[in-house]
Motif scaffolding. Sequence first.
Motif, short mmCIF file in Angstrom:
data_model
loop_
_atom_site.label_atom_id
_atom_site.label_comp_id
_atom_site.label_asym_id
_atom_site.label_seq_id
_atom_site.Cartn_x
_atom_site.Cartn_y
_atom_site.Cartn_z
N ALA A 63 0.79 -1.26 -0.06
CA ALA A 63 0.00 0.19 -0.28
C ALA A 63 1.01 1.28 -0.01
O ALA A 63 1.07 2.03 -0.40
CB ALA A 63 -0.86 -0.09 1.52
N SER A 95 -0.45 4.24 -4.63
CA SER A 95 -1.24 4.84 -3.53
C SER A 95 -1.06 6.17 -3.35
O SER A 95 -2.39 6.63 -3.15
CB SER A 95 -0.78 3.83 -2.37
OG SER A 95 -1.04 2.41 -3.21
N MET A 111 -3.86 2.11 4.29
CA MET A 111 -4.28 2.82 3.02
C MET A 111 -4.44 4.22 3.36
O MET A 111 -4.98 5.41 2.82
CB MET A 111 -5.45 1.95 2.10
CG MET A 111 -4.69 1.24 0.68
SD MET A 111 -3.32 1.97 -0.27
CE MET A 111 -5.05 2.67 -1.17
#
Length: 500
Positions: free
Chosen positions: A58, A63, A287
Amino acid sequence: MALDPSAQIASDQEGRVDLVDRAAIADSPYYNPELAPVPLEGRTWTTYNFFALWMGMAHNIPSYTLAASLVALGMDWVQALLTITLGNLIVLAPMLLNSHAGTKYGIPFPVFARAFYGVRGANLVALLRAFVACAWFGIQTWVGGKALHVIVGRLAGEAWTGAPVVLGQVWTLWLCFLVFWAVQMLVIWRGMEAIRRFENWTAPLVSVGFLVLLAYVAVKAGGFGPILSEPSKLGWGPDFWKVFFPALMGMIAFWSTLSLNMPDFTRFGGSQRKQALGQVLGLPTTMTFIAVVAILTTSGAQALYGEAIWDPAELASRFDSTAVVLVALVSLVLATVSANLAANVVSPSYDFSNAFPRRISFAVGGLITGVLGVLIQPWRLISDPGIYIFAWLGFYGGLLASVAGVLVAGYWVLARTRLELPDLYLSGRGAYWFTGGWNWRAVVATALGSLLAVGGAHGGPFPADGLIPPLKPLYDYNWVVGLVVGMAGYLVLAPRKEQA
């Protein structure tokens, strides 16, 4: 090939299943040691291993750009964070459901797919997943190469950054791209254990670069006050909702690839609880963390420079402090290697191996992934936030969602988590041979889900009225449409005996 009665099934107190005698499947053309069930003694991954895996996957530049692109599209920090957090919670559900089979049977995604698409038919969805991963591998490698180019440029000066242009880019950027590519190929050539070790030691380090970026921007902007006060360009009215739903589908699609192939990793799980807990702790938290950092940093850049710079390498190149640039981007380069190996090389390596088990090993599959990742020209896919989210993420998200729907329906509703493990490797007969190795019901359900999900694709490279105009309204909800239609279609088409 007939099923040998000596191929007995063993299970442990955790409910994980293994084959005691593999002689019955060892000669099958659909078997090789890397596609075989992981022995019970080899399933040792802990909760931390899965948490570290998600932290490594992540915390990477794409991301970051995913979250930053929402600010670039006009959202404020609250709207962007809401969109990303909700998307990650939604995609976590099919991810955990499909992860179960990996831990229980020790099998990778393409072998799991054989139970519903057929021993041969599984190649259809496995290769679909593989080609998406190849494109992602190329994207990750390109953005990592750009970060490396900025690092070397700060040390080498104008001779490096102002090098002659070749094919639209300075040749030194192409060199960094190729070096970054080669390093990843060397790691994947050493196999899954090398990847696990790499993830474990990089996981605690990959957050450093993003925090350095945020701290520098916050100091320059005079604290978080100016950053948090940056207004939404969309408001909370129709303009916001018009962007929100397609953006939400894009957020879900970002990890929809892993919602299919998490069995590639959970097959090494020490228990269902360890893999599930590691993922629940890993995906939403990591995240959300990277989203907060990216949103605040991009909003700060907007306050400082008058524009939302969504590429962290480009943002860092504007900093005055060479030390800050080096610390931030070295960390980001490590983060991107970590994410790329786990998220975009492991799956296609298994998928290509599944297509030709006797000819393609895991390592060779990784090399194929790397070559295709360059040929796809990833620098074009990530050139614009609108194309990145609405065209690239939205389109493939709808396709893969229909596959996820078939797998969830087949495994949890029809099979009730019970698979005939030896039959997953048998040719000519067995529970999963269906008709010539294909289960037409799964293929039809997937095709129908994909058609309704992405048939109305519009914007970017697609026609303004949609590929199929009557389906245009469905495209804004592509992932949900694909999942629901794929699931419902398979349940309706499944024969009565399969539903018993």
